[in-house]
Design a protein around this motif. Structure first.
Motif, PDB file in Angstrom:
ATOM      1  N   HIS A 112       0.829  -1.205   0.000  1.00 44.65           N
ATOM      2  CA  HIS A 112       0.000   0.000   0.000  1.00 44.65           C
ATOM      3  C   HIS A 112       0.866   1.259   0.000  1.00 44.65           C
ATOM      4  CE1 HIS A 112      -3.603  -2.279   1.975  1.00 44.65           C
ATOM      5  NE2 HIS A 112      -3.644  -2.350   0.669  1.00 44.65           N
ATOM      6  N   THR A 120      -6.145  -7.191   2.876  1.00 45.62           N
ATOM      7  CA  THR A 120      -7.270  -8.115   2.973  1.00 45.62           C
ATOM      8  C   THR A 120      -6.891  -9.417   2.264  1.00 45.62           C
ATOM      9  OG1 THR A 120      -8.272  -7.399   0.897  1.00 45.62           O
ATOM     10  CG2 THR A 120      -8.881  -6.179   2.888  1.00 45.62           C
ATOM     11  N   ALA A 151       1.127   0.604   8.107  1.00 45.10           N
ATOM     12  CA  ALA A 151       0.208   0.402   6.986  1.00 45.10           C
ATOM     13  C   ALA A 151      -0.915  -0.555   7.383  1.00 45.10           C
ATOM     14  CB  ALA A 151       0.970  -0.161   5.789  1.00 45.10           C
ATOM     15  N   ARG A 152      -2.071  -0.352   6.775  1.00 49.87           N
ATOM     16  CA  ARG A 152      -3.182  -1.277   7.000  1.00 49.87           C
ATOM     17  C   ARG A 152      -2.816  -2.658   6.472  1.00 49.87           C
ATOM     18  NH1 ARG A 152      -6.419   1.312  10.608  1.00 49.87           N
ATOM     19  NH2 ARG A 152      -7.068   3.367   9.855  1.00 49.87           N
ATOM     20  N   PRO A 153      -3.204  -3.724   7.153  1.00 50.22           N
ATOM     21  CA  PRO A 153      -2.935  -5.063   6.629  1.00 50.22           C
ATOM     22  C   PRO A 153      -3.713  -5.313   5.348  1.00 50.22           C
ATOM     23  CG  PRO A 153      -4.335  -5.165   8.586  1.00 50.22           C
ATOM     24  CD  PRO A 153      -3.867  -3.756   8.472  1.00 50.22           C
ATOM     25  N   TYR A 184      -0.237  -8.553  14.189  1.00 52.98           N
ATOM     26  CA  TYR A 184      -1.528  -9.060  13.744  1.00 52.98           C
ATOM     27  C   TYR A 184      -1.288 -10.079  12.630  1.00 52.98           C
ATOM     28  CZ  TYR A 184      -0.188  -5.025  10.979  1.00 52.98           C
ATOM     29  OH  TYR A 184       0.542  -4.131  10.262  1.00 52.98           O
ATOM     30  N   ASP A 222       0.917  -1.062  15.622  1.00 55.49           N
ATOM     31  CA  ASP A 222      -0.440  -1.617  15.588  1.00 55.49           C
ATOM     32  C   ASP A 222      -1.230  -0.831  14.568  1.00 55.49           C
ATOM     33  OD1 ASP A 222      -3.220  -1.978  16.141  1.00 55.49           O
ATOM     34  OD2 ASP A 222      -2.729  -2.694  18.145  1.00 55.49           O
ATOM     35  N   ALA A 223      -1.663  -1.481  13.515  1.00 51.11           N
ATOM     36  CA  ALA A 223      -2.338  -0.784  12.427  1.00 51.11           C
ATOM     37  C   ALA A 223      -3.731  -0.298  12.798  1.00 51.11           C
ATOM     38  CB  ALA A 223      -2.429  -1.705  11.205  1.00 51.11           C
ATOM     39  N   VAL A 224      -4.291  -0.790  13.899  1.00 55.34           N
ATOM     40  CA  VAL A 224      -5.647  -0.396  14.296  1.00 55.34           C
ATOM     41  C   VAL A 224      -5.608   0.849  15.175  1.00 55.34           C
ATOM     42  CG1 VAL A 224      -7.744  -1.110  15.501  1.00 55.34           C
ATOM     43  CG2 VAL A 224      -6.475  -2.761  14.098  1.00 55.34           C
ATOM     44  N   GLN A 264      -2.199 -11.595   9.154  1.00 57.49           N
ATOM     45  CA  GLN A 264      -2.920 -11.326   7.899  1.00 57.49           C
ATOM     46  C   GLN A 264      -3.122 -12.660   7.184  1.00 57.49           C
ATOM     47  OE1 GLN A 264      -1.230  -7.968   5.597  1.00 57.49           O
ATOM     48  NE2 GLN A 264       0.114  -7.622   7.352  1.00 57.49           N
ATOM     49  N   ARG A 293       0.746   6.004   5.486  1.00 56.00           N
ATOM     50  CA  ARG A 293       0.945   4.995   6.520  1.00 56.00           C
ATOM     51  C   ARG A 293       2.068   4.044   6.098  1.00 56.00           C
ATOM     52  NH1 ARG A 293      -3.885   4.552  10.067  1.00 56.00           N
ATOM     53  NH2 ARG A 293      -2.890   2.639  10.834  1.00 56.00           N
TER      54      ARG A 293
END
Length: 326
Positions: free
Chosen positions: A174, A266, A262-264, A324, A240-242, A326, A197
């Motif tokens: 991303h 999907t 960065a967001r994980p 986390y 922590d992406a959250v 993925q 991010r």
């Protein structure tokens, strides 16, 4: 023409290219397999419409190899390889290794110590006005002031020591596309990382950065082990992406700004990344040299997850990919 990305001016001409958008420099041999970060980032950029040329294991004594394919339109991207160059070169007892699985024929010595730093300096000499961005495990784990085992001292952020414009940490699919789009729309240098991010950059101040957490400064962590420990704890807390916040760490008159992770990806995004048109082997130019040994373990592997919640002291995975799954 083979299906690999260009590694020479002739390869570019065969594709009808007069320039590349990004020159991706790596300390590994060029292996177009999704177990190698260079392959993923180059294919993700290609999928986003950018022209990417690969410069693998360039001669690190001067900048001639860097200028061979011409100045990239947007930036030079640099990584040290799939593992830290110092780990590739030395055992835990600081003995020099005799081979390198990520080099054709397993030959040692094809990359310099602290490869990201050396390549950055050569890229700056080759292209003084072209942005330089770092990535991969070597840069990612050195983004803050850090204890260096080989030097036996605390060293500053790799952004400070290299003078690079920015850094991507963790898994950067991303981040690299968003940053590339910023460059395409006219942003320059560290500006292309602002708000992206999974990136970090140096600035003269932290104006406009909201809800940030400030770590003890480089000078403080050098002087006090307790401050060093507090700094590392904050870095892990915000990985922590959250809920993770931006992090700041002062280095003299400048400040390191790390955006939240960065967001994980999907499941669908990860499937797309791993379905890109990789050749799934090393470049054919290495065949006469004995191939690249590192492909043997992963050539037929299927990647099914990323990340680890363990955060074991001996492992970099949580700090690089995140805690986390993925």
């Amino acid at each position: 023409m083979n299906g690999f990305l260009p590694i020479s001016k002739q390869d570019m001409a065969d594709r009808g290219w007069y320039y590349c958008d990004f020159l991706l420099v790596t300390g590994d041999a060029y292996v177009d397999h999704p177990s190698f970060g260079t392959a993923i980032i180059s294919r993700v950029l290609e999928d986003a419409g950018y022209k990417v040329a690969i410069l693998s294991q360039p001669d690190f004594h001067d900048e001639r190899d860097f200028v061979a394919m011409g100045r990239p339109r947007y930036a030079v991207l640099i990584n040290g390889g799939n593992i830290d160059s110092m780990v590739a070169h030395y055992t835990a007892a600081k003995k020099r290794r005799s081979d390198d699985a990520y080099t054709p024929g397993g030959k040692a010595g094809k990359r310099p110590d602290r490869a990201v730093t050396v390549y950055s300096m050569l890229a700056r000499r080759a292209f003084p006005d072209t942005p330089i961005y770092l990535g991969g495990i070597e840069a990612s784990l050195r983004r803050f002031a850090h204890y260096d085992y080989w030097a036996d001292r605390v060293m500053p952020s790799i952004l400070e020591s290299t003078g690079a414009d920015g850094l991507m940490f963790g898994m950067s699919e991303h981040s690299v596309v968003e940053m590339a789009n910023n460059l395409k729309h006219g942003k320059k240098g560290a500006e292309a990382c602002v708000g992206v991010r999974g990136t970090a950059y140096m600035a003269h101040d932290a104006d406009g950065i909201e809800n940030a957490v400030e770590c003890p400064s480089y000078e403080d962590v050098c002087a006090d082990k307790a401050d060093y420990a507090r700094s590392v704890k904050l870095q892990y807390d915000e990985q922590d992406a959250v809920r993770g916040k931006a992090l700041l760490q002062r280095h003299g008159k400048r400040v390191l700004i790390q955006n939240p992770p960065a967001r994980p990806l999907t499941t669908e995004e990860m499937d797309h990344v791993y379905a890109l048109p990789y050749m799934r082997t090393y470049h054919p130019s290495y065949e006469a040299l004995g191939g690249v040994p590192a492909i043997q373990e992963v050539q037929f592997s299927i990647i099914h997850n990323r990340g680890c919640f363990g955060a074991c002291n001996f492992c970099a995975l949580a700090f690089h990919q995140g805690r986390y799954i993925q």
